[in-house]
Design a protein around this motif. Structure first.
Motif, mmCIF file in Angstrom:
data_model
loop_
_atom_site.group_PDB
_atom_site.id
_atom_site.type_symbol
_atom_site.label_atom_id
_atom_site.label_comp_id
_atom_site.label_asym_id
_atom_site.label_seq_id
_atom_site.Cartn_x
_atom_site.Cartn_y
_atom_site.Cartn_z
ATOM 1 N N ILE A 86 0.872 -1.175 0.000
ATOM 2 C CA ILE A 86 0.000 0.000 0.000
ATOM 3 C C ILE A 86 0.907 1.223 0.000
ATOM 4 N N SER A 87 0.985 1.901 -1.141
ATOM 5 C CA SER A 87 1.851 3.065 -1.293
ATOM 6 C C SER A 87 1.019 4.325 -1.097
ATOM 7 N N ILE A 88 1.491 5.207 -0.236
ATOM 8 C CA ILE A 88 0.749 6.424 0.118
ATOM 9 C C ILE A 88 1.619 7.634 -0.182
ATOM 10 N N GLY A 89 1.029 8.661 -0.819
ATOM 11 C CA GLY A 89 1.770 9.859 -1.163
ATOM 12 C C GLY A 89 2.604 9.646 -2.402
ATOM 13 N N VAL A 90 1.945 9.643 -3.568
ATOM 14 C CA VAL A 90 2.622 9.304 -4.823
ATOM 15 C C VAL A 90 2.327 10.367 -5.884
ATOM 16 N N ASP A 91 2.891 10.172 -7.055
ATOM 17 C CA ASP A 91 2.626 11.027 -8.208
ATOM 18 C C ASP A 91 1.117 11.059 -8.471
ATOM 19 N N PRO A 92 0.509 12.249 -8.607
ATOM 20 C CA PRO A 92 -0.932 12.319 -8.887
ATOM 21 C C PRO A 92 -1.354 11.552 -10.134
ATOM 22 N N ALA A 93 -0.464 11.374 -11.105
ATOM 23 C CA ALA A 93 -0.803 10.598 -12.301
ATOM 24 C C ALA A 93 -1.156 9.165 -11.933
ATOM 25 N N ILE A 94 -0.511 8.631 -10.907
ATOM 26 C CA ILE A 94 -0.814 7.276 -10.448
ATOM 27 C C ILE A 94 -2.192 7.241 -9.799
ATOM 28 N N ASP B 236 11.249 -3.690 -4.784
ATOM 29 C CA ASP B 236 10.838 -4.904 -4.084
ATOM 30 C C ASP B 236 10.538 -4.569 -2.623
ATOM 31 N N CYS B 237 9.443 -5.122 -2.121
ATOM 32 C CA CYS B 237 9.139 -4.953 -0.702
ATOM 33 C C CYS B 237 10.178 -5.700 0.143
ATOM 34 N N ILE B 238 10.255 -5.347 1.401
ATOM 35 C CA ILE B 238 11.260 -5.908 2.301
ATOM 36 C C ILE B 238 10.788 -7.203 2.963
ATOM 37 N N THR B 239 9.478 -7.280 3.264
ATOM 38 C CA THR B 239 8.985 -8.409 4.060
ATOM 39 C C THR B 239 7.984 -9.302 3.341
ATOM 40 N N VAL B 240 7.475 -8.882 2.181
ATOM 41 C CA VAL B 240 6.526 -9.713 1.426
ATOM 42 C C VAL B 240 6.968 -9.760 -0.034
ATOM 43 N N LYS B 241 6.490 -10.771 -0.744
ATOM 44 C CA LYS B 241 6.855 -10.932 -2.146
ATOM 45 C C LYS B 241 5.926 -10.102 -3.025
ATOM 46 N N GLU B 242 6.178 -8.822 -3.022
ATOM 47 C CA GLU B 242 5.402 -7.892 -3.840
ATOM 48 C C GLU B 242 6.257 -6.660 -4.092
ATOM 49 N N ARG B 243 5.785 -5.795 -4.959
ATOM 50 C CA ARG B 243 6.489 -4.555 -5.261
ATOM 51 C C ARG B 243 5.660 -3.368 -4.809
ATOM 52 N N ALA B 244 6.333 -2.240 -4.657
ATOM 53 C CA ALA B 244 5.678 -1.010 -4.218
ATOM 54 C C ALA B 244 6.192 0.144 -5.069
ATOM 55 N N ILE B 245 5.542 1.283 -4.956
ATOM 56 C CA ILE B 245 5.945 2.470 -5.721
ATOM 57 C C ILE B 245 7.148 3.089 -5.037
ATOM 58 N N ALA B 246 8.263 3.128 -5.751
ATOM 59 C CA ALA B 246 9.564 3.420 -5.136
ATOM 60 C C ALA B 246 9.647 4.801 -4.504
ATOM 61 N N ASN B 247 8.993 5.799 -5.084
ATOM 62 C CA ASN B 247 9.133 7.155 -4.533
ATOM 63 C C ASN B 247 7.928 7.590 -3.707
ATOM 64 N N ALA B 248 7.182 6.611 -3.195
ATOM 65 C CA ALA B 248 6.065 6.938 -2.294
ATOM 66 C C ALA B 248 6.594 7.520 -0.988
ATOM 67 N N GLU B 249 5.712 8.210 -0.267
ATOM 68 C CA GLU B 249 6.071 8.738 1.050
ATOM 69 C C GLU B 249 6.043 7.622 2.096
ATOM 70 N N MET C 58 2.021 12.368 4.807
ATOM 71 C CA MET C 58 0.827 11.541 4.629
ATOM 72 C C MET C 58 -0.126 12.276 3.688
ATOM 73 N N GLN C 59 -0.668 11.576 2.715
ATOM 74 C CA GLN C 59 -1.669 12.187 1.841
ATOM 75 C C GLN C 59 -3.027 11.570 2.114
ATOM 76 N N THR C 60 -4.039 12.414 2.205
ATOM 77 C CA THR C 60 -5.381 11.931 2.502
ATOM 78 C C THR C 60 -6.395 12.737 1.702
ATOM 79 N N CYS C 61 -7.636 12.287 1.742
ATOM 80 C CA CYS C 61 -8.720 13.046 1.117
ATOM 81 C C CYS C 61 -9.998 12.832 1.919
ATOM 82 N N ILE C 62 -10.959 13.723 1.695
ATOM 83 C CA ILE C 62 -12.299 13.570 2.272
ATOM 84 C C ILE C 62 -13.140 12.814 1.250
ATOM 85 N N GLY C 63 -13.778 11.739 1.699
ATOM 86 C CA GLY C 63 -14.499 10.861 0.777
ATOM 87 C C GLY C 63 -15.403 11.542 -0.233
#
Length: 490
Positions: free
Chosen positions: A207-215, A248-261, A316-321
């Motif tokens: 779960i990548s939080i705080g990323v490029d708005p294009a994503i 590559d994630c550190i603890t699970v076999k998955e990838r994440a967005i490298a420049n996320a917050e 941290m990036q958030t929004c109001i629903g």
């Protein structure tokens, strides 16, 4: 020189250079309800309870209980800001995304150290606690708990090996537990989790939080535009003209967005369901895009968190629903889906599409249609039917002529008041599956509705009959550049 945007920080730097588009405060704010309560008045807009308005994005630099962390909100809560962040004009956004879907640029695995992994916290650490590590706000006092509203969930199908990114509602349930809500049949990662469960497997997820708005914009496409197996990170790659970089994630076999917050690493646990408000017992989840607070689900899936990684001094990036931010994220991809479907069927007729704020970006679309010949009469209604097939959650379609600004709802209502007759220009399609979060889509509201989530889809044809165009010409004004008279005006 134009500022390049490829992550949240560069996006905020661009907004800071634009007058009136970003403000900051150092005044302490409580993340539970107060932060969103403040932004409601500053710039939430959308279907948020009035008074609200469209305004600047905002950064809270002093979040109670989270020293050193900041929270950004409203980055996408303006069509003008989204256009600036994607390097185009507001009216071109839907068409731009349509082109990007057809010309994807796949993500790549970066070989460089990932900014999102500058600091690592593992769940096995004795002081590991999601409540402390992630400054996730609650929108209202009724929320089930702190919510991660802009988490880019990334997972891989256990059979095909194909990956995808999607936004889901995520509630912190314990020091190493999140609940995740999958809308039945609607999102790709939900299908992955269901298949993993059939196989008796855990589903690794990042779960990548705080990323490029294009994503964030690209991740909101849905079938049939992006079917199962289409990685929406490739849309962001096309928008930027370069691939999204993963790590590559550190603890699970998955990838994440490298420049996320922030990145949360975990596993979706099979055969476990969570009561969403098990800690608050409010009966509610969080405010959803139609403007109502949704009920807490008893069928949320469980994510067991293995690690949290983040940048130094993370944002941290958030929004109001129900805010304008949801309109941007859900509505612009919907515009692209509708435009693409109609353009392929009848090229040159559909001029533009706007999935307007009152519909939360999902329920309502305005189609600007140009009738080129007498034989085009009636095709505007065919375009509306195509819109419904392109996006199943759409409820109302307004059809207007090319001389009506589809992005100006005052102009749309003018067309309705001068070019529309209720007995001739309303087309109803009853008994069609729509969206469960619309409380009027229920047998209590209409005896013709057989089940919750079924609606009467409606077309409002506010176009002029082709053979009567001469009767409906708008008053013509001289086309001048007003700057000569206004640049020195006081």
């Amino acid at each position: 020189m134009e500022k390049k945007v490829n992550d949240l920080r560069s996006a905020l730097a661009l907004l800071k250079s634009m007058p009136g588009q970003l403000i900051e405060t150092d005044v302490e704010v409580e993340p539970k309800a107060e932060l969103s309560g403040v932004y409601r008045h500053v710039g939430a807009g959308g279907t948020v309870q009035r008074p609200t308005k469209e305004g600047p994005a905002m950064i809270f630099n002093n979040v109670k209980g989270h020293p050193g962390a900041r929270v950004a909100i409203g980055v996408l809560a303006s069509r003008k800001r989204v256009a600036a962040l994607l390097g185009t004009k507001p009216e071109n956004l839907g068409k731009m995304l349509y082109e990007s879907v057809d010309h994807p640029v796949a993500p790549i695995l970066s070989k460089k150290p990932a900014p999102c992994q500058e600091i690592v916290h593992k769940a096995e650490d004795p002081d590991f606690d999601l409540y402390r590590l992630v400054p996730a706000p609650a929108n209202t006092p009724d929320d089930a708990g702190p919510y991660i509203t802009l988490g880019m969930c990334y997972a891989t199908h256990p059979d095909t090996g194909l990956s995808d990114v999607t936004i889901h509602r995520l509630c912190i349930q314990g020091k190493d537990e999140l609940s995740i809500f999958f809308t039945p049949g609607a999102r790709h990662i939900g299908a992955m989790a269901e298949r993993a469960e059939e196989l008796g497997q855990k589903l690794p997820i990042s779960i990548s939080i705080g990323v490029d708005p294009a994503i964030e914009i690209g991740s909101c496409f849905e079938p049939p535009t992006t079917p199962l197996g289409y990685d929406e990170l490739a849309v962001a790659g096309a928008l930027r003209g370069e691939p999204v970089e993963l790590c590559d994630c550190i603890t699970v076999k998955e990838r994440a967005i490298a420049n996320a917050e922030y990145v949360i690493e975990g596993e979706v646990i099979p055969n476990v369901r969570v009561q969403e408000d098990q800690n608050s017992h409010t009966g509610y989840a969080m405010p959803e895009f139609p403007g109502y607070t949704g009920p807490a689900s008893s069928q949320c899936w469980l994510i067991k968190v293995k690690a949290v990684t983040h940048r130094k001094n993370p944002i941290m990036q958030t929004c109001i629903g129900p805010s304008e931010e949801h309109v941007s994220m859900a509505g612009i991809p919907t515009e692209a889906s509708i435009y693409g479907m109609v353009e392929k069927a009848m090229p040159g007729r559909l001029q533009n599409v706007y999935c307007a704020s009152p519909g939360g970006g999902k329920y309502m679309a305005v189609l600007q249609f140009k009738k080129l010949t007498a034989s085009d009469e009636g095709r505007q209604r065919q375009a509306a039917l195509l819109a419904f097939s392109a996006f199943s959650e759409l409820k109302h379609v307004f059809l207007v002529d090319e001389d009506v600004d589809c992005f100006d709802l005052n102009d749309v209502l003018w067309a309705m008041n001068t070019r529309f007759q209720g007995d001739a220009d309303i087309i109803t399609i009853p008994g069609v599956r729509c969206h469960p979060l619309d409380p009027s889509n229920d047998p209590y509201c209409s005896p013709g509705i057989r089940d919750h989530g079924i609606a009467c889809k409606t077309i409002f044809d506010c176009t002029v009959p082709f053979d009567q165009k001469e009767r409906f010409k708008r008053a013509r004004f001289m086309d001048v550049d007003p700057e000569k008279w206004t640049k020195d005006a006081r």
